[in-house]
Design a protein around this motif. Structure first.
Motif, PDB file in Angstrom:
ATOM      1  N   GLY A   1     -19.063   6.319 -53.546  1.00  0.00           N
ATOM      2  CA  GLY A   1     -18.338   7.077 -52.761  1.00  0.00           C
ATOM      3  C   GLY A   1     -17.637   7.378 -53.478  1.00  0.00           C
ATOM      4  N   LEU A   2     -16.681   6.550 -54.089  1.00  0.00           N
ATOM      5  CA  LEU A   2     -15.751   7.108 -54.118  1.00  0.00           C
ATOM      6  C   LEU A   2     -15.838   8.337 -55.741  1.00  0.00           C
ATOM      7  N   VAL A   3     -16.970   8.065 -56.686  1.00  0.00           N
ATOM      8  CA  VAL A   3     -17.654   8.977 -56.988  1.00  0.00           C
ATOM      9  C   VAL A   3     -17.673  10.623 -56.353  1.00  0.00           C
ATOM     10  N   ASN A   4     -17.848  10.532 -55.634  1.00  0.00           N
ATOM     11  CA  ASN A   4     -18.550  11.789 -53.972  1.00  0.00           C
ATOM     12  C   ASN A   4     -17.130  12.652 -54.047  1.00  0.00           C
TER      13      ASN A   4
ATOM     14  N   ALA B   1     -25.604  17.292 -54.923  1.00  0.00           N
ATOM     15  CA  ALA B   1     -26.050  15.551 -54.824  1.00  0.00           C
ATOM     16  C   ALA B   1     -25.515  15.418 -56.218  1.00  0.00           C
ATOM     17  N   TYR B   2     -24.198  14.843 -55.645  1.00  0.00           N
ATOM     18  CA  TYR B   2     -23.366  13.453 -56.708  1.00  0.00           C
ATOM     19  C   TYR B   2     -24.309  12.127 -57.361  1.00  0.00           C
ATOM     20  N   PRO B   3     -24.273  12.465 -57.904  1.00  0.00           N
ATOM     21  CA  PRO B   3     -24.301  11.180 -58.921  1.00  0.00           C
ATOM     22  C   PRO B   3     -24.490  10.011 -57.962  1.00  0.00           C
ATOM     23  N   SER B   4     -25.050   8.831 -58.053  1.00  0.00           N
ATOM     24  CA  SER B   4     -24.749   8.269 -57.570  1.00  0.00           C
ATOM     25  C   SER B   4     -24.237   6.789 -58.850  1.00  0.00           C
ATOM     26  N   THR B   5     -23.730   6.852 -59.312  1.00  0.00           N
ATOM     27  CA  THR B   5     -23.029   5.982 -60.351  1.00  0.00           C
ATOM     28  C   THR B   5     -21.242   5.574 -59.968  1.00  0.00           C
ATOM     29  N   THR B   6     -20.516   4.899 -61.105  1.00  0.00           N
ATOM     30  CA  THR B   6     -19.821   4.770 -60.994  1.00  0.00           C
ATOM     31  C   THR B   6     -18.243   4.858 -61.004  1.00  0.00           C
ATOM     32  N   VAL B   7     -17.393   4.764 -61.253  1.00  0.00           N
ATOM     33  CA  VAL B   7     -16.259   5.620 -61.580  1.00  0.00           C
ATOM     34  C   VAL B   7     -16.074   5.016 -62.776  1.00  0.00           C
TER      35      VAL B   7
ATOM     36  N   LEU C   1      -8.423   0.708 -63.028  1.00  0.00           N
ATOM     37  CA  LEU C   1      -9.904   0.641 -63.922  1.00  0.00           C
ATOM     38  C   LEU C   1      -9.647  -0.027 -65.068  1.00  0.00           C
ATOM     39  N   GLY C   2      -8.921  -1.592 -65.073  1.00  0.00           N
ATOM     40  CA  GLY C   2      -9.120  -2.218 -65.060  1.00  0.00           C
ATOM     41  C   GLY C   2      -9.514  -3.031 -65.135  1.00  0.00           C
TER      42      GLY C   2
END
Length: 246
Positions: A231-234, A65-71, A137-138
């Motif tokens: 997907g990148l967070v995952n 269960a990975y969070p569906s958040t942003t980088v 990141l910017g």
């Protein structure tokens, strides 16, 4: 009415357990040939039903269960945990998490002041350096989608990616991107970001576009593939766990 076989093998290379498994696989192959005598040999089964189930289902059963958040959100949490720790190090240059976050936010506000909005593609034409981390990141903080332009690629490919992705802004150094980003706003990472005071940064969802990658183009023109923040967070969290980075 019986087929009797004997196996001779090098015990220095194969264990008895391995050879027993080979026997079962060969038996499965023979049963498949008898059941379907007209089938091509490459289409006949080698694995028994339990073995096939283990390989195709049980070994791949890794629901996490990975969070569906942003980088951006995940990085903000890391800043709160480790603000003074080193985030980027190259030679004698280093940035702490807090410094990287502050630099990226200034560039994010600069990008917003130059018209970058949610989902807009922004080029990154930089060597691997602390500036590259700040630029990525910017862009994400500004709501943009990063398009990495590799200086080792042929000029024609770079020009195609710039054109196909509709780039209007490129973060670069000095005049690096002059030849490939004609008509784009080139923002030089060697100086301070120009403007941006008072710009409001967006709140994104995990489904927002984070990166736009291009395929090799070996079957025609390169094709753009979007990676979303979730997907990148995952991927990042999986690598942290797999490589034991924490």
């Amino acid at each position: 009415g019986a087929l009797c076989l004997s196996w001779t093998y090098n015990t220095a290379l194969f264990s008895s357990e391995t050879m027993e498994r080979f026997c079962v696989n060969f038996e499965t192959l023979l049963r498949g040939a008898v059941a379907c005598p007209g089938e091509r040999i490459g289409m006949l089964p080698l694995m028994s039903a339990p073995e096939h189930r283990a390989v195709s289902q049980e070994w791949n059963r890794r629901e996490v269960a990975y969070p569906s958040t942003t980088v951006v959100e995940e990085f903000a949490q890391q800043v709160r945990r480790s603000a003074r720790k080193v985030a980027v190090l190259q030679g004698g240059v280093q940035l702490s998490y807090a410094e990287l976050d502050a630099d990226a936010e200034r560039w994010a506000r600069c990008l917003r002041a130059h018209g970058v909005s949610e989902g807009m593609a922004v080029g990154v034409y930089l060597p691997r350096s602390p500036s590259l981390a700040v630029a990525l990141l910017g862009i994400w903080k500004a709501g943009g989608c990063a398009v990495l332009l590799d200086g080792q690629y042929p000029q024609a490919r770079l020009e195609y990616v710039v054109s196909d992705s509709g780039l209007r802004h490129v973060l670069t150094q000095s005049e690096m991107a002059v030849g490939i980003a004609r008509g784009c706003v080139r923002l030089c990472m060697e100086g301070e970001p120009d403007g941006g005071e008072g710009q409001v940064l967006p709140q994104l969802s995990g489904q927002a576009a984070a990166c736009l990658f291009y395929t090799s183009g070996s079957t025609g023109e390169p094709k753009g593939v979007v990676m979303r923040h979730a997907g990148l967070v995952n991927y990042a969290l999986a690598m942290i766990e797999e490589l034991g980075l924490c």
